[in-house]
Scaffold this active site. Structure first.
Site, PDB file in Angstrom:
ATOM      1  N   THR A 147       0.821  -1.216   0.000  1.00 16.81           N
ATOM      2  CA  THR A 147       0.000   0.000   0.000  1.00 16.81           C
ATOM      3  C   THR A 147       0.852   1.261   0.000  1.00 16.81           C
ATOM      4  O   THR A 147       0.508   2.253  -0.645  1.00 16.81           O
ATOM      5  CB  THR A 147      -0.924  -0.012   1.231  1.00 16.81           C
ATOM      6  OG1 THR A 147      -1.820  -1.128   1.126  1.00 16.81           O
ATOM      7  CG2 THR A 147      -1.738   1.255   1.328  1.00 16.81           C
ATOM      8  N   HIS A 166      -1.393  15.307   5.081  1.00 16.51           N
ATOM      9  CA  HIS A 166      -2.694  15.835   5.469  1.00 16.51           C
ATOM     10  C   HIS A 166      -2.608  16.710   6.712  1.00 16.51           C
ATOM     11  O   HIS A 166      -1.787  16.483   7.596  1.00 16.51           O
ATOM     12  CB  HIS A 166      -3.662  14.690   5.772  1.00 16.51           C
ATOM     13  CG  HIS A 166      -3.975  13.820   4.594  1.00 16.51           C
ATOM     14  ND1 HIS A 166      -4.878  14.184   3.628  1.00 16.51           N
ATOM     15  CD2 HIS A 166      -3.511  12.597   4.234  1.00 16.51           C
ATOM     16  CE1 HIS A 166      -4.971  13.220   2.724  1.00 16.51           C
ATOM     17  NE2 HIS A 166      -4.143  12.252   3.062  1.00 16.51           N
TER      18      HIS A 166
END
Length: 479
Positions: A60, A69
């Protein structure tokens, strides 16, 4: 607790060393597993990091949207919200120290209809509840001024000025390099097949891991296996969650598209995720994606005609001119969705285990905070981690376009002409950079691994011109 004297990396073709039990073993060398290993390396512990594939960050972690973020839209009060908020500050500082490329481009959450526009004040309030006070609402005129190439019909936006883009490959490589240099044993090509846990006479137990390369023993286990975290837990008799992979397909546009976008352009989020975005990258490209497809196959990382068509449809609404630009690559990654929109990080004292599951796309941002949180749980799981010490300074190769690349550094080339010899002309990667990667603490074993360390082969021709020579170099460097 005995720390080994020298770095150790083992690979396929060699049995695991016959060694005393480890204090801690981390399963999974993605961005979270490597961050945990790095944090453990700061403690007086004998630690192993076990990875099923031939390289770190090979699942991933290698196929995400590479966004650092702010956590403005996380569910307030969740563990994810807390760790993303803390992790952003930790990773920003770490990137500045180690040379990981980061660009603070900001984000616009764009509203395209009245319902989305009416949702923006609630998202602004959520950002404030999450400890992010810098967000602000923009009207249609301000939104168009910020992004002149937006498609027609944007009614307004929520501005998040501190959203950033980061190199997703250098980050876990830096973590793993620090860990190995500090004495963590990294065992690659080492899939875990079975785990037996035996309680000790005074509460201290021992795990025996059966792997594809032999067995190893450890006093405490940290399950950071990502998509396979549920399977690892079940080997220990736990059945608390199931990972259902969520595929995200993305399109990478050529560097000539970079001037079309100034911010990360986000849609109003849904329960399935943040939706399809348009974002610049630190490498000078533009990303479009991801999709959000719930699957059953944990190996389904192929792109599909349907998925790419959906992305193009969404992208045409947001940034119409982007669809006229050349596509450099397409790729897909799988996120570890568990049906609960929060991280699943739990200590299991009766099994000397900490499970780190359900880490979604925010895991890159939160990685260092996740690592600190996991280590804080070790006493609950039966192990005192000891006091931390600072690792030796580390500087990573600069892969971003925001700083001077080696081929442009006249002083560097004067000292070593190999940095003036371009090998990959699409990405301007030099002979010196290839040499350094192959001689590093964690050298690549494949062309894909070399690309993540240098960018070589990631350009417009996708390695058509330089690929054969690079593969030969990799083969020649293997012991």
């Amino acid at each position: 607790m005995v720390a080994p004297a020298a770095p150790t990396v083992t690979r396929a073709g060699h049995p695991l060393p016959d060694a005393p039990p480890y204090d801690v073993t981390v399963i999974g060398a993605g961005v979270v597993g490597t961050a945990i290993a790095r944090e453990l390396a700061r403690r007086p512990l004998h630690t192993a990091l076990v990875e099923a594939t031939d390289d770190i960050a090979n699942g991933t972690s290698k196929a995400n949207t590479a966004i650092l973020h702010t956590g403005f839209d996380a569910a307030p009060g969740t563990l994810e919200a807390r760790l993303v908020r803390e992790g952003r500050h930790l990773l920003s500082a770490y990137a500045a120290r180690t040379g990981i490329p980061v660009e603070r481009v900001g984000a616009l959450l764009v509203a395209w209809d009245r319902e989305q526009l009416d949702a923006l004040p609630g998202l602004l309030a959520k950002a404030e509840r999450n400890g992010y006070p810098a967000a602000r609402l923009l009207d249609a005129e301000e939104t168009a001024a910020r992004e002149p190439h937006l498609g027609p019909g944007a009614l307004g936006a929520l501005e998040i000025p501190d959203e950033s883009v980061i190199c997703p490959w250098t980050t876990p490589l830096a973590y793993a390099t620090e860990a190995v240099r500090a004495g963590v044993h990294l065992h690659l090509d080492c899939p875990v097949q079975d785990i037996a846990y035996a309680d000790g006479p005074h509460g201290g137990g021992l795990h025996t891991l059966t792997t594809g390369r032999g067995t190893l023993r450890t006093r405490l286990l940290i399950n950071a296996a990502g998509l396979h975290a549920d399977a690892i837990d079940r080997l220990l008799g736990l059945d608390t969650f199931t990972v259902r992979p969520r595929r995200g397909q993305l399109i990478v546009f050529d560097k000539l598209a970079r001037d079309l976008v100034r911010h990360i352009l986000l849609p109003v989020p849904t329960a399935a995720g943040k939706g399809v975005l348009v974002a610049p990258t630190v490498f000078g490209n533009v990303l479009l994606g991801p999709t959000a497809e719930d699957l059953d196959d944990k190996e389904a990382t192929e792109s599909t005609a349907e998925g790419l068509a959906l992305l193009r449809e969404k992208g045409r609404r947001v940034l119409p001119r982007l669809l006229d630009e050349e596509v450099t690559a397409v790729y897909a990654g799988l996120r570890a969705a568990t049906g609960q929109e929060d991280y699943r990080i739990t200590a299991h004292p009766d099994r000397a285990l900490v499970t780190v599951g359900g880490i979604r796309s925010t895991g890159l941002t939160a990685s260092l905070a996740i690592a600190e949180y996991v280590v804080s749980l070790l006493p609950d799981a039966g192990l005192d981690p000891g006091e931390p010490a600072e690792p030796a300074p580390l500087t990573m190769p600069g892969l971003g376009e925001g700083a001077a690349r080696p081929y442009l550094d006249a002083e560097l080339i004067a000292r070593d002409p190999s940095y003036g010899t371009v090998v990959c002309h699409c990405e301007r990667v030099t002979e010196g950079e290839i040499r350094d990667a192959l001689a590093s603490v964690l050298p690549p074993r494949s062309a894909e691994g070399l690309a993540r360390r240098t960018r070589a082969g990631n350009g417009r021709c996708q390695g058509f011109h330089c690929g054969a020579a690079l593969r030969a170099r990799i083969e020649g460097a293997r012991p």
